[in-house]
Each structure stands twice: as C-alpha cells, then as structure tokens.
Motif scaffolding. Sequence first.
Motif, short mmCIF file in Angstrom:
data_model
loop_
_atom_site.label_atom_id
_atom_site.label_comp_id
_atom_site.label_asym_id
_atom_site.label_seq_id
_atom_site.Cartn_x
_atom_site.Cartn_y
_atom_site.Cartn_z
N ASN A 141 0.78 -1.92 0.05
CA ASN A 141 -0.08 -0.40 -0.11
C ASN A 141 0.97 1.04 0.11
N GLU A 142 2.05 1.16 0.89
CA GLU A 142 2.49 2.44 0.46
C GLU A 142 3.44 2.48 -0.66
N CYS A 143 4.23 1.64 -1.41
CA CYS A 143 4.19 1.62 -3.09
C CYS A 143 2.88 2.05 -3.66
N ARG A 144 1.65 1.64 -3.40
CA ARG A 144 0.83 2.44 -4.31
C ARG A 144 0.08 3.99 -4.29
N VAL A 145 0.94 4.43 -2.60
CA VAL A 145 1.15 5.39 -2.88
C VAL A 145 2.23 6.23 -2.98
N LEU A 146 3.00 5.67 -2.80
CA LEU A 146 4.69 6.40 -3.14
C LEU A 146 4.69 6.61 -5.08
N PHE A 147 4.89 5.45 -5.92
CA PHE A 147 4.25 5.68 -7.13
C PHE A 147 4.21 6.75 -8.08
N ARG A 148 2.33 7.11 -7.20
CA ARG A 148 1.37 7.87 -7.59
C ARG A 148 2.53 9.34 -7.28
N LEU A 149 2.77 9.57 -6.26
CA LEU A 149 3.74 10.42 -6.29
C LEU A 149 4.46 10.51 -7.40
N TYR A 150 5.27 10.11 -7.12
CA TYR A 150 6.83 10.51 -8.35
C TYR A 150 6.31 10.89 -9.29
N LYS A 223 13.03 3.61 10.47
CA LYS A 223 13.56 3.43 8.99
C LYS A 223 12.62 3.79 8.08
N PRO A 224 12.93 4.13 7.55
CA PRO A 224 11.40 4.45 6.24
C PRO A 224 12.17 3.31 5.25
N VAL A 225 10.76 2.80 3.83
CA VAL A 225 10.46 2.05 3.43
C VAL A 225 12.43 1.99 2.91
N ASN A 226 12.66 0.32 2.52
CA ASN A 226 14.32 0.18 2.12
C ASN A 226 13.77 0.70 0.17
N ALA A 227 15.23 0.92 -0.53
CA ALA A 227 14.50 1.02 -1.85
C ALA A 227 14.71 0.23 -2.59
N ALA A 228 15.33 -0.74 -2.23
CA ALA A 228 15.55 -2.21 -2.62
C ALA A 228 14.03 -2.90 -2.88
N TYR A 233 8.77 -3.86 -6.33
CA TYR A 233 7.39 -3.84 -6.79
C TYR A 233 7.06 -2.71 -7.89
N PHE A 234 8.08 -2.24 -7.93
CA PHE A 234 8.30 -1.12 -9.84
C PHE A 234 8.89 -2.48 -10.41
N LEU A 235 9.38 -3.49 -10.50
CA LEU A 235 9.73 -4.50 -11.93
C LEU A 235 8.57 -4.98 -11.49
N LYS A 236 7.62 -5.89 -10.26
CA LYS A 236 7.06 -6.50 -10.84
C LYS A 236 5.88 -6.14 -11.15
#
Length: 329
Positions: A141-150, A223-228, A233-236
């Motif tokens: 869910n964090e990544c779903r928000v994060l990529f929309r911010l990008y 710690k914040p979410v790891n860049a790796a 998730y982006f590649l997936k």
Amino acid sequence: MEPKRNYSYASSLSPYIEGLINEKRSAGYAYGAASDVLKALDTFCIENGFSCGTVTKELSDAWSVQKETEGLSARNIRVSILRQVSKYILSLGLHAYLPQAGQSTESPEAHVFTECERAAFFESLDAIIPPNGPGGIRILNECRVLFRLYYCCGMRRSEPLGLTWDCFDPEAGTIRILHSKGDKDRLVWITEDIAGMLLEYRNYIRKEVPNTDWMFPGMKAGKPVNAATVRSYFLKAWGRTPYAGNSNPPTIKSFRHTFVVERLNIWMSEGADIMEKLPYLSCFLGHSGMRESLYYYHQVEESRRIIRSKDKTSKKVIPEVKFNEETKK
C-alpha cells in the motif's frame, strides 16, 4: 613548439571550424594536432552527406563510433574536438547538439511513459497480491501511494523515502523536501486530489504503525521503506503489463522524465512563453538552473513531435546540455 597546420575547409561546418581555430590561436594555442582532427571532421561531413551547417545528433553519433584501428582514448579525443565545435556554435547563439564527454557508447533514450503504459502500470500495481507475512500488505500500500507521488510530483527517487509527516501541510497543499540534492530544501505544491490521497493514507499508516514519523515506514523499526523494496515492486508491476517486453524499459526515474516532458509539451502546445515558465519548473524540481530541467526533455523521442511543430521556437529555448543529474555529485 607544436607547428600550425593551415588547412582549407569545405564542409558546411567550415565557418565554425575556422572560427574555432582562430579563437584558439588568438588565445595563444598552436592548435595543430586538433586541426588535424578538424580536417578529418571536415572530410567526414563531406563524404557522409552531413550538410545542414551545424552539429546534429546524427552527426555526433556517426562521428563517435570507435574505429577498429583506434583506441578508446583516441576516439574520445575526436569526440572532445567535436564538442569544442558545438560549444563554439552555441557561443554564437546558434543551435547545435552537444556530444557527451568521454562517451564510449550511445546513451539509450530515456523512457517516457505513454498514457497506455502509465495506466497499465498502475492497474498492474493495484492488482498485485501482497506477500504473506507481517507488513506485506502495508508495504504494498505504501508503494501504491509512493509511485503516484513520483509521477504526479516529479520527485527524485530518494526524496519521498526521506519524508516525515511534518513535511506534509494539507491546508497549504505542500510537501517540504529536506536535504535533497546539494543539501537543498524546497516546497513541492500538490493538487487537491494528491493531498486527499495523502490524508487518507496518513490515517491508514497511523493505525498500522502508530509510533513512526516516517511517511513511508519500512519493516525495520525507526527506518523508512528500503529503496530496494520499492524497486522490487516497480519491476513486479511493470513486468505484469503488456509492455514489459519494451526494448527500452522504464525505471523509477522515468516518472520524473515523464513529469517534465508532459509539462513542457503542454506549455509548448498552448503557445506559452517557455522562458517565463522554466524558472518555476526548475524550482519545483529542485534544479539549480533551467538547463538541468531541459536535460530530461532532450533525451526523449516522444518530445520530438512537439519540437518539430515548434521548431523555430525550440531552437532558441531548448539548448542541448550535457548535464546528467544522476551522476553529478
């Protein structure tokens, strides 16, 4: 002392080659060996039909191919001499392509998401089944928000990963980026729908991880979410789109490329004064000047449609640049 070579030049670049040599020699340089290269360049242009009167990307690509009989150092010297010609032409207020220094192979075109690719990516991302185990659904869910911010804010890859909730001001409609590239701070203005998404997301995260200040907390406490993890998730998500076989696949940075190109294309299509708009775009992106913003625009194939239709304007307001933000420290 290096002897001077007094060649005659006949290609469409001859006025600029002669002007460059005169400038160098007036500054006290013999410029002999470089004149040998310039004579070879002059002959190369004639023999290969490069006659448009400036340095183009096509000329640069052809000239930059390493010969079987030369080493990489010699090849890079030839490219550096072509760069000097380009810089001389640019100093006259004219348009020229500026080859990359020390480039051993042609840089790939940056990927700009098409509308269909973008829609497919987010559809794929939202359809991913979260992994089993604690925190799996939260990180997704964090990544779903994060990529929309990008995509919507054109942020650098590392910037949202360092955000805390103190950086978000929903009333002002801003996100404060702290200690970004060059240790600079800046405000990013967001739209109402992005602010609403973040408010809803904040309520969710505060229930899931009540003792964190990070906007995107990771699996490790404090710690914040790891860049790796984000890249995974982006590649997936991209790998499950119909466009995954693209020969020039996107990266997370492609969201920033897309943001810049779409904004400039909109302004150019509207007939806006780009020179008036660019300082605002540069400030929004956290760039030190307009040339950094234009670096993105010049890499992409998709932008050329607009450049062609606005050719007279683009030659004046979109100069070629060498700056590579990802490698500059």
